[in-house]
Write a protein that holds these residues in place. Structure first.
Motif, PDB file in Angstrom:
ATOM      1  N   ASP A 268       0.666  -1.134   0.099  1.00 15.73           N
ATOM      2  CA  ASP A 268       0.055  -0.015  -0.139  1.00 15.73           C
ATOM      3  C   ASP A 268       0.779   1.225   0.073  1.00 15.73           C
ATOM      4  OD1 ASP A 268      -2.247  -1.343  -0.218  1.00 15.73           O
ATOM      5  OD2 ASP A 268      -2.949  -1.151   1.914  1.00 15.73           O
ATOM      6  N   ASN A 269       1.870   1.302   0.683  1.00 17.18           N
ATOM      7  CA  ASN A 269       2.999   2.245   0.662  1.00 17.18           C
ATOM      8  C   ASN A 269       3.340   2.617  -0.588  1.00 17.18           C
ATOM      9  OD1 ASN A 269       2.268   3.014   3.408  1.00 17.18           O
ATOM     10  ND2 ASN A 269       4.061   2.138   4.336  1.00 17.18           N
ATOM     11  N   LEU A 270       3.834   1.693  -1.266  1.00 17.02           N
ATOM     12  CA  LEU A 270       4.427   1.724  -2.599  1.00 17.02           C
ATOM     13  C   LEU A 270       3.417   2.276  -3.662  1.00 17.02           C
ATOM     14  CD1 LEU A 270       6.593  -1.509  -2.883  1.00 17.02           C
ATOM     15  CD2 LEU A 270       7.494   0.486  -2.712  1.00 17.02           C
ATOM     16  N   LEU A 271       2.166   1.748  -3.376  1.00 14.75           N
ATOM     17  CA  LEU A 271       1.303   2.199  -4.374  1.00 14.75           C
ATOM     18  C   LEU A 271       0.870   3.548  -4.216  1.00 14.75           C
ATOM     19  CD1 LEU A 271      -1.142  -0.838  -4.401  1.00 14.75           C
ATOM     20  CD2 LEU A 271       0.187  -0.067  -6.292  1.00 14.75           C
ATOM     21  N   LYS A 272       0.850   4.009  -2.880  1.00 12.29           N
ATOM     22  CA  LYS A 272       0.666   5.543  -2.772  1.00 12.29           C
ATOM     23  C   LYS A 272       1.756   6.408  -3.131  1.00 12.29           C
ATOM     24  CE  LYS A 272       1.171   7.149   1.628  1.00 12.29           C
ATOM     25  NZ  LYS A 272       1.136   7.064   3.086  1.00 12.29           N
ATOM     26  N   ASN A 273       2.936   5.979  -2.894  1.00 16.00           N
ATOM     27  CA  ASN A 273       4.107   6.829  -3.356  1.00 16.00           C
ATOM     28  C   ASN A 273       4.240   6.777  -4.816  1.00 16.00           C
ATOM     29  OD1 ASN A 273       4.863   7.373  -0.552  1.00 16.00           O
ATOM     30  ND2 ASN A 273       6.159   5.601  -0.589  1.00 16.00           N
ATOM     31  N   GLN A 274       3.607   5.869  -5.674  1.00 13.18           N
ATOM     32  CA  GLN A 274       3.557   5.785  -7.109  1.00 13.18           C
ATOM     33  C   GLN A 274       2.888   6.900  -7.461  1.00 13.18           C
ATOM     34  OE1 GLN A 274       1.757   2.488  -8.979  1.00 13.18           O
ATOM     35  NE2 GLN A 274       3.281   2.391 -10.642  1.00 13.18           N
ATOM     36  N   LYS A 275       1.736   7.115  -6.868  1.00  8.58           N
ATOM     37  CA  LYS A 275       0.756   8.115  -7.453  1.00  8.58           C
ATOM     38  C   LYS A 275       1.396   9.522  -7.027  1.00  8.58           C
ATOM     39  CE  LYS A 275      -3.078   5.111  -6.808  1.00  8.58           C
ATOM     40  NZ  LYS A 275      -4.506   4.727  -6.088  1.00  8.58           N
TER      41      LYS A 275
END
Length: 189
Positions: A182-189
């Motif tokens: 979830d942290n990776l996905l949040k940072n990707q956006k």
């Protein structure tokens, strides 16, 4: 020819389940892919070696490592096209490199080594050996789990790969992995 081992660019985050045999990688890979409504890349070696066992009653040998590496990256490249969120990889070529060096040859084929180090992933989940051993046709060294765990962790450290240690029951591992993805996905956006 060597290009067959190269990871193609993808429009997704890639995470790898990484660690010794019988530590819950496949189970967790499937659950994570389901959780994210995405795809998971199975461990190509399982299919390849199960066929070898069924047809020849032989386990993995050094000559199998290049075809396994080629099949793994081919499968990953194909499945990476099917998601734009997260790709869950049940293994990668760095794992093949560790097995080559630890189980078989003491060294690694230069082609596998090159692409094991060049191919990149956003995060590795190192699975600990606190899960019960489950025997099957292909698993053969339950007494070497600790040695193998140390070899896998050392490979991540030496090659400066970002990783999270997964310990505990299935629920705990899943929660930990989801938090980090979830942290990776949040940072990707």
């Amino acid at each position: 020819m060597e290009e067959k081992y190269k990871q193609l660019p993808a429009n997704c985050i890639k995470v790898v389940l990484f660690g010794p045999e019988s530590t819950g990688k496949t189970t967790l890979s499937k659950h994570l892919a389901r959780h994210y409504n995405s795809v998971w890349v199975p461990e190509y070696a399982r299919e390849y070696l199960q066929n070898k066992w069924n047809n020849e009653r032989k386990t993995c040998e050094p000559d199998d490592l290049l075809p396994i590496a080629k099949g793994q990256i081919k499968l990953e490249n194909k499945l990476a096209k099917k998601t734009d969120t997260v790709l869950i990889c049940d293994t990668d070529l760095l794992e093949t490199k560790v097995y080559s060096e630890t189980y078989y040859l003491g060294t690694c084929d230069p082609v596998i080594e090159k692409y094991a180090l060049e191919n990149t992933y956003d995060l590795y989940f190192l699975t600990y050996i606190d899960t019960p051993w489950e025997a099957d046709d292909l698993r053969d060294k339950p007494e070497e789990r600790e040695t193998m765990f140390k070899a896998f962790e050392q490979a991540l450290i030496v090659n400066k790969r970002p990783y999270v240690l997964l310990k505990g029951d299935k629920k705990t591992r899943m929660e930990t992995a989801v938090k980090h993805i979830d942290n990776l996905l949040k940072n990707q956006k």
